[in-house]
Design a protein around this motif. Sequence first.
Motif, PDB file in Angstrom:
ATOM      1  N   ILE A  41     -48.705  32.142  11.677  1.00  0.00           N
ATOM      2  CA  ILE A  41     -48.439  31.846  13.067  1.00  0.00           C
ATOM      3  C   ILE A  41     -48.499  32.659  14.212  1.00  0.00           C
ATOM      4  O   ILE A  41     -48.778  32.765  15.054  1.00  0.00           O
ATOM      5  CB  ILE A  41     -48.372  30.224  13.605  1.00  0.00           C
ATOM      6  CG1 ILE A  41     -49.966  29.314  13.649  1.00  0.00           C
ATOM      7  CG2 ILE A  41     -48.163  30.173  15.648  1.00  0.00           C
ATOM      8  CD1 ILE A  41     -48.999  27.619  13.177  1.00  0.00           C
ATOM      9  N   ILE A  42     -46.966  32.912  13.543  1.00  0.00           N
ATOM     10  CA  ILE A  42     -46.690  34.103  14.596  1.00  0.00           C
ATOM     11  C   ILE A  42     -46.731  34.998  14.502  1.00  0.00           C
ATOM     12  O   ILE A  42     -46.863  36.418  15.399  1.00  0.00           O
ATOM     13  CB  ILE A  42     -44.680  34.684  13.571  1.00  0.00           C
ATOM     14  CG1 ILE A  42     -44.197  32.762  14.324  1.00  0.00           C
ATOM     15  CG2 ILE A  42     -43.806  35.750  14.270  1.00  0.00           C
ATOM     16  CD1 ILE A  42     -42.710  33.065  13.305  1.00  0.00           C
ATOM     17  N   ASN A  43     -47.413  35.299  13.262  1.00  0.00           N
ATOM     18  CA  ASN A  43     -47.962  37.029  13.319  1.00  0.00           C
ATOM     19  C   ASN A  43     -49.002  37.012  14.293  1.00  0.00           C
ATOM     20  O   ASN A  43     -49.656  38.506  14.927  1.00  0.00           O
ATOM     21  CB  ASN A  43     -49.130  36.979  11.402  1.00  0.00           C
ATOM     22  CG  ASN A  43     -49.355  38.556  11.693  1.00  0.00           C
ATOM     23  OD1 ASN A  43     -49.695  39.383  11.956  1.00  0.00           O
ATOM     24  ND2 ASN A  43     -50.916  38.684  10.932  1.00  0.00           N
ATOM     25  N   LYS A  44     -50.169  36.150  14.013  1.00  0.00           N
ATOM     26  CA  LYS A  44     -51.090  35.843  15.119  1.00  0.00           C
ATOM     27  C   LYS A  44     -51.058  35.912  17.339  1.00  0.00           C
ATOM     28  O   LYS A  44     -51.521  36.432  17.481  1.00  0.00           O
ATOM     29  CB  LYS A  44     -52.291  34.405  15.235  1.00  0.00           C
ATOM     30  CG  LYS A  44     -52.707  34.881  13.739  1.00  0.00           C
ATOM     31  CD  LYS A  44     -53.921  36.055  13.883  1.00  0.00           C
ATOM     32  CE  LYS A  44     -54.948  36.048  12.439  1.00  0.00           C
ATOM     33  NZ  LYS A  44     -55.267  37.496  12.166  1.00  0.00           N
ATOM     34  N   LEU A  45     -49.312  36.076  17.246  1.00  0.00           N
ATOM     35  CA  LEU A  45     -49.032  35.577  18.406  1.00  0.00           C
ATOM     36  C   LEU A  45     -48.136  36.480  18.708  1.00  0.00           C
ATOM     37  O   LEU A  45     -47.580  36.809  19.468  1.00  0.00           O
ATOM     38  CB  LEU A  45     -48.510  34.416  18.650  1.00  0.00           C
ATOM     39  CG  LEU A  45     -49.690  32.931  19.572  1.00  0.00           C
ATOM     40  CD1 LEU A  45     -48.894  31.638  19.115  1.00  0.00           C
ATOM     41  CD2 LEU A  45     -50.616  33.279  19.409  1.00  0.00           C
ATOM     42  N   LEU A  46     -47.681  37.646  17.654  1.00  0.00           N
ATOM     43  CA  LEU A  46     -46.404  38.511  18.158  1.00  0.00           C
ATOM     44  C   LEU A  46     -47.128  38.810  19.062  1.00  0.00           C
ATOM     45  O   LEU A  46     -45.804  39.313  20.362  1.00  0.00           O
ATOM     46  CB  LEU A  46     -46.616  39.160  17.295  1.00  0.00           C
ATOM     47  CG  LEU A  46     -45.863  38.770  16.045  1.00  0.00           C
ATOM     48  CD1 LEU A  46     -46.086  39.626  14.713  1.00  0.00           C
ATOM     49  CD2 LEU A  46     -44.625  38.646  16.125  1.00  0.00           C
ATOM     50  N   ASN A  47     -48.398  40.240  19.957  1.00  0.00           N
ATOM     51  CA  ASN A  47     -48.633  40.250  20.460  1.00  0.00           C
ATOM     52  C   ASN A  47     -48.850  40.133  22.611  1.00  0.00           C
ATOM     53  O   ASN A  47     -49.159  40.386  23.149  1.00  0.00           O
ATOM     54  CB  ASN A  47     -49.937  41.509  20.467  1.00  0.00           C
ATOM     55  CG  ASN A  47     -49.200  42.633  19.572  1.00  0.00           C
ATOM     56  OD1 ASN A  47     -47.734  43.137  19.165  1.00  0.00           O
ATOM     57  ND2 ASN A  47     -50.072  42.795  18.473  1.00  0.00           N
ATOM     58  N   ASN A  48     -48.678  37.795  21.716  1.00  0.00           N
ATOM     59  CA  ASN A  48     -49.112  37.979  22.948  1.00  0.00           C
ATOM     60  C   ASN A  48     -47.598  37.678  24.137  1.00  0.00           C
ATOM     61  O   ASN A  48     -46.402  36.957  23.670  1.00  0.00           O
ATOM     62  CB  ASN A  48     -49.179  36.369  22.943  1.00  0.00           C
ATOM     63  CG  ASN A  48     -49.163  35.339  23.689  1.00  0.00           C
ATOM     64  OD1 ASN A  48     -49.108  35.358  24.645  1.00  0.00           O
ATOM     65  ND2 ASN A  48     -50.838  34.621  23.268  1.00  0.00           N
ATOM     66  N   LYS A  49     -47.828  38.593  25.322  1.00  0.00           N
ATOM     67  CA  LYS A  49     -46.409  38.946  26.340  1.00  0.00           C
ATOM     68  C   LYS A  49     -46.544  37.119  26.954  1.00  0.00           C
ATOM     69  O   LYS A  49     -45.743  37.045  27.387  1.00  0.00           O
ATOM     70  CB  LYS A  49     -47.110  39.519  27.369  1.00  0.00           C
ATOM     71  CG  LYS A  49     -47.213  40.684  26.232  1.00  0.00           C
ATOM     72  CD  LYS A  49     -47.575  42.136  27.667  1.00  0.00           C
ATOM     73  CE  LYS A  49     -47.430  43.544  26.695  1.00  0.00           C
ATOM     74  NZ  LYS A  49     -47.822  44.670  27.363  1.00  0.00           N
ATOM     75  N   ASP A  50     -47.160  36.090  26.945  1.00  0.00           N
ATOM     76  CA  ASP A  50     -47.508  35.036  27.785  1.00  0.00           C
ATOM     77  C   ASP A  50     -46.488  33.468  26.488  1.00  0.00           C
ATOM     78  O   ASP A  50     -46.160  32.908  27.047  1.00  0.00           O
ATOM     79  CB  ASP A  50     -48.388  34.383  28.031  1.00  0.00           C
ATOM     80  CG  ASP A  50     -49.384  35.095  29.101  1.00  0.00           C
ATOM     81  OD1 ASP A  50     -48.268  35.826  30.046  1.00  0.00           O
ATOM     82  OD2 ASP A  50     -50.332  35.579  28.731  1.00  0.00           O
ATOM     83  N   ILE A  51     -45.606  34.281  25.748  1.00  0.00           N
ATOM     84  CA  ILE A  51     -45.356  33.332  24.730  1.00  0.00           C
ATOM     85  C   ILE A  51     -43.617  33.990  24.217  1.00  0.00           C
ATOM     86  O   ILE A  51     -43.718  35.213  23.540  1.00  0.00           O
ATOM     87  CB  ILE A  51     -45.941  32.602  23.369  1.00  0.00           C
ATOM     88  CG1 ILE A  51     -47.307  31.847  23.911  1.00  0.00           C
ATOM     89  CG2 ILE A  51     -45.726  32.382  22.731  1.00  0.00           C
ATOM     90  CD1 ILE A  51     -48.227  31.781  23.177  1.00  0.00           C
ATOM     91  N   GLU A  52     -42.767  33.316  23.881  1.00  0.00           N
ATOM     92  CA  GLU A  52     -41.303  33.503  23.441  1.00  0.00           C
ATOM     93  C   GLU A  52     -41.448  32.562  22.306  1.00  0.00           C
ATOM     94  O   GLU A  52     -42.003  31.399  22.670  1.00  0.00           O
ATOM     95  CB  GLU A  52     -40.179  33.021  24.640  1.00  0.00           C
ATOM     96  CG  GLU A  52     -39.472  33.143  23.934  1.00  0.00           C
ATOM     97  CD  GLU A  52     -38.077  32.656  25.140  1.00  0.00           C
ATOM     98  OE1 GLU A  52     -37.489  31.460  25.047  1.00  0.00           O
ATOM     99  OE2 GLU A  52     -38.114  33.389  26.069  1.00  0.00           O
ATOM    100  N   ILE A  53     -41.405  32.542  21.248  1.00  0.00           N
ATOM    101  CA  ILE A  53     -40.642  32.096  19.823  1.00  0.00           C
ATOM    102  C   ILE A  53     -40.417  32.241  19.468  1.00  0.00           C
ATOM    103  O   ILE A  53     -39.255  32.802  19.013  1.00  0.00           O
ATOM    104  CB  ILE A  53     -42.361  32.785  18.952  1.00  0.00           C
ATOM    105  CG1 ILE A  53     -43.917  33.179  19.606  1.00  0.00           C
ATOM    106  CG2 ILE A  53     -42.326  32.416  17.477  1.00  0.00           C
ATOM    107  CD1 ILE A  53     -44.121  33.886  18.465  1.00  0.00           C
ATOM    108  N   THR A  54     -39.680  30.949  19.008  1.00  0.00           N
ATOM    109  CA  THR A  54     -38.835  31.055  17.807  1.00  0.00           C
ATOM    110  C   THR A  54     -39.314  29.800  16.940  1.00  0.00           C
ATOM    111  O   THR A  54     -39.530  28.563  16.833  1.00  0.00           O
ATOM    112  CB  THR A  54     -37.694  29.151  18.906  1.00  0.00           C
ATOM    113  OG1 THR A  54     -37.001  30.240  19.861  1.00  0.00           O
ATOM    114  CG2 THR A  54     -36.234  29.059  17.870  1.00  0.00           C
TER     115      THR A  54
END
Length: 372
Positions: free
Chosen positions: A17-30
Motif C-alpha cells: 500500500i505504501i509503495n503505491k501511494l508514495l508519490n501521492n501528494k494528497d496523503i500523509e502516511i504513518t
Amino acid sequence: MKKKLVIIGAGYAGINIINKLLNNKDIEITLINKTAFHLHQTDIHKYISGQCKFEEVAFDLNKYAKQNGITFVEANVDKIDFDSKKILLDNKEISYDYLTIATGSASFFPRQIKNIEEYAEDIKDITILKEQREKFLNIINSKEKNKNVAIVGGGLSGVEIALEFAQVLKERNILEDECKISLIEQLPSVLPNMDPFLVDNTVKACDDLNIKRYHGAVVSEIKDDTIFLSDNNKIPFNMIVLVIGVSSEKLVDNDLLQINVKNQFIVDEYLRLENYKEVFVVGDVAQTKDENGNYVLPTAQIAKLQAILTAKNIDNLVKNKPLQKNDCKTKGVMVDLANKNTVGLLMGLKVKGFIAYFLKRFVSNQHINLFK
C-alpha cells in the motif's frame, strides 16, 4: 490539507500500500508495526536452514521510512477508537482520516495437543526464527548420532522447510543414522487440498531427500522431546518446528464489527469495515470470498493484490471517485523443492525445475527491491 492515512502492520499488504501511494501528494502516511523489521516470509525456509543471511529476509523499517518520507512508529496498538478515528499506543495516540489494518497472521497452536504451550514457538517472530536457525546449525554441526529434526505441519511452509533442511544434510554428506528429517501431516498427503501436480512433485522431492513422512494420525502430545501420535507412533526429536496453521491476533473489541473465529475481520466488497467506511482491512486479517463463495486462503500474493486495490481506492476516496470492488484472484502457487528446484501452477500452466525456480526468485526479488 493532506489526508492522514495510518497503516497498522508492515507485512506484504502494508508495504505494498505504501509503495503505491508514495508519490501521492494528497496523503500523509504513518506506518505502525510492533517490530522494527519487515519479514519476507516466503523465504523463511531459506533463512532457517542457513541458506541466506538475515539481511535477505528482514528489512529495517526505520531506514525504509526515512528513505521514503513516511512516519514509522514501532509500537503495540492498545486500542482503536473507530468513532473518534484515533489509535491508542503505549504512550501516545494517532489520529487518522483513513485507516488500513494489515496485521497479518501468526502461527496457530491447537490446544488439544497436550503440552503444546511448552513448544509453541512462532517462526514468524524474528527472535524465534533466529533461535531456530541457530538450533538447526548446531544440530548438523554436532557429532552426535541419531538426531532428528521434526516438522509438524505438511502445508506449504512445512514442506519447504523440511526440504531445505534435508538438502543441507545431503550437501554436507550427513547420513540418515546421524540426522534425519521427519515431516508430520495428519491428512493423507502433504500440501492438503492443493493440485495433484504440486503434491506429486513435492512427495517425490521428499522421498528423494529421505524425508520420513507420517500421515493419517494427529499429534496428541509433545513431551520429553517426543511427539506422540494418535496411532501410537512415537517420534523423538532434537528440534521441532510447528507450522500447523495460522490465525490472526485479536486487535479490537467492538460490537459493531464482525469478526470470525480466526479473528479475521469480515469486510465488504471494497475490503472495508461495514460500519466504518474509512477503514480498510487487507491481507491475512481480512475474511474474503471468491466468486464461488469459497473462502480465500491467506497468501502473500493475495495480500499484495488486495494492497494494490486498497491503495487505488484510498486515492479514489481522496479524489471523490468511485471505488473498485475486490475481485483479487490467485494467479498461481509455487513450491520450493530445494536445490534450485521449484514446482508451480502459473495462470493455469504447470511449471517445474529451474524455470519455476527462476520465476519464484524473480517475484521474490521484486518484493525485496521495494526496500532498496
